[in-house]
Design an enzyme around this catalytic site. Structure first.
Site, PDB file in Angstrom:
ATOM      1  N   ALA A 169       0.850  -1.245  -0.115  1.00 29.38           N
ATOM      2  CA  ALA A 169       0.024   0.062  -0.225  1.00 29.38           C
ATOM      3  C   ALA A 169       0.217   1.561  -0.016  1.00 29.38           C
ATOM      4  CB  ALA A 169      -1.252   0.293   1.288  1.00 29.38           C
ATOM      5  N   LYS A 170       1.977   0.827   0.598  1.00 30.10           N
ATOM      6  CA  LYS A 170       3.220   1.875   0.535  1.00 30.10           C
ATOM      7  C   LYS A 170       2.840   3.425   1.216  1.00 30.10           C
ATOM      8  CE  LYS A 170       5.424   0.952  -3.579  1.00 30.10           C
ATOM      9  NZ  LYS A 170       4.550  -0.381  -3.831  1.00 30.10           N
ATOM     10  N   ARG A 171       2.346   3.182   2.455  1.00 27.85           N
ATOM     11  CA  ARG A 171       1.470   4.152   3.412  1.00 27.85           C
ATOM     12  C   ARG A 171       2.442   5.002   3.801  1.00 27.85           C
ATOM     13  NH1 ARG A 171      -3.182   2.959   0.408  1.00 27.85           N
ATOM     14  NH2 ARG A 171      -4.621   2.597   1.385  1.00 27.85           N
TER      15      ARG A 171
END
Length: 275
Positions: free
Chosen positions: A92-94
Site C-alpha cells: 500500500a506504500k502508506r
C-alpha cells in the site's frame, strides 16, 4: 507471522517466492468477466495454483482502490482467501502523520475494523518515525520500509549525499532505531544488482522484499549473489510474469508453470548456502 515461522516456510518449500497479485481487470482472461467478481475469481485460481510454490503473496492495493467499492470488496475477499500459513503483504506504500498512519495501520492489520489482517504493509519512511511507529504497535505484524527502489525517479532523492551517507543509507541506519529485524523489512529493487552490497552493509540480517524480477528485468542470480544471507533473508516478488503467463482458460496452469520455474531456481540458490 514471526520471523522464525517465515524462515521455516522457506526451508519447507525450498522457495522464497512472492507472487504479486497486481490484478488488472483489463488484463485478466475474458471468460472470467461472467463471474460476479472477476478479479477475485482470477486471484482465487492463481492462489490455488501457486500456494505450494511460494511463501508469500503481495497485493498491490492500487489495482483495487482504483475500482472504488467493487475493487475494495475484491481486495477484502482476496485478503481473506490467502492461506493463513503464507506471509501476506499489503503493498500500500502508506506514509503520513501519526493519526492518519494509525488509521492506515487499522485498515490493513485490524480485522475487527476493516475485515482484513495482513502480516505486513509497505510504508514510505520519508515523514519519519511518527509516520511509521503506528504500524509497529501490532504484535507479529511487519513494516516493509521503502529503502531503495528500482524506478528511474529513484535517482532524484534516494542517492542524494549528506555527509558520508546517501539518503537511502541514512533511511536504513535511522529506521533500525525504531524496530528490529523481527518486525521490519526493506524494499530493494532487483534491477539495482550490486547495490545490494550497500544494503547489506547497513542491514546484514533484515529480510528484503525484492520486486523487479521477471517482467521488469531483474536477475535472480544477481539478487542472490549480493543479497542472500544464512537465513535466506529475501522475499523475491514476481507479478506479471506469473499471473499473466496466459490470457486463456489455462491461465492458472500457466501461472503455476512459471512459478515452478522460479521456485526451482530458488531451490538451487538455497542449496548453495546449505539451507
Amino acid at each position: 507471522m514471526t520471523r522464525q515461522e517465515l524462515i521455516a516456510q522457506i526451508k519447507n518449500k525450498k522457495s522464497f517466492l512472492t507472487v504479486g497479485l497486481d490484478t488488472d481487470i483489463k488484463k485478466i482472461p475474458q471468460h472470467l468477466l461472467t463471474f460476479d467478481d472477476p478479479v477475485f475469481e482470477f486471484n482465487k485460481q492463481i492462489i490455488d495454483a501457486t500456494k505450494d510454490l511460494c511463501v508469500s503473496y503481495k497485493i498491490n492495493t492500487a489495482f483495487y482502490e482504483c475500482r472504488g467499492l467493487a475493487g475494495w470488496q475484491s481486495l477484502v475477499k482476496t485478503a481473506n482467501y490467502l492461506p493463513k500459513d503464507i506471509f501476506s503483504i499489503a503493498d500500500a506504500k502508506r506514509g503520513d502523520i501519526g493519526n492518519t498512519s494509525a488509521m492506515y495501520a487499522d485498515a490493513f492489520f485490524s480485522e475487527a475494523d476493516s475485515g482484513m489482517s495482513f502480516d505486513s504493509v509497505t510504508v514510505a519512511p520519508y515523514m519519519g518515525k511518527d509516520s511509521v511507529s503506528p504500524f509497529l504497535k501490532f504484535q507479529n505484524k511487519w513494516v516493509i520500509l521503502l529503502a531503495l527502489t528500482s524506478n528511474e525517479g529513484a535517482k532524484d532523492f534516494q542517492f542524494l549525499k549528506s555527509e558520508e551517507s546517501l539518503l537511502f543509507e541514512r533511511v536504513l541506519q535511522k529506521s533500525q532505531e525504531w524496530a528490529s529485524n523481527e518486525q521490519m523489512m526493506y524494499v530493494v529493487g532487483a534491477t539495482r544488482g550490486d547495490a545490494f552490497l550497500q544494503i547489506r552493509k547497513h542491514a546484514p540480517n533484515h529480510f528484503l522484499l525484492v520486486p523487479g524480477v521477471g517482467a521488469q528485468g531483474g536477475s535472480l542470480g544477481d539478487v542472490c549473489q549480493y543479497g542472500i544471507t544464512k537465513d535466506c533473508g529475501l522475499l523475491v516478488n514476481s507479478s506479471r510474469a506469473i499471473i499473466y503467463a496466459s490470457s486463456g482458460e489455462d491461465f492458472a496452469q500457466a501461472a503455476r508453470a512459471e512459478a515452478q520455474k522460479v521456485q526451482q531456481q530458488m531451490a538451487k540458490e538455497l542449496e548453495k548456502i546449505g539451507f
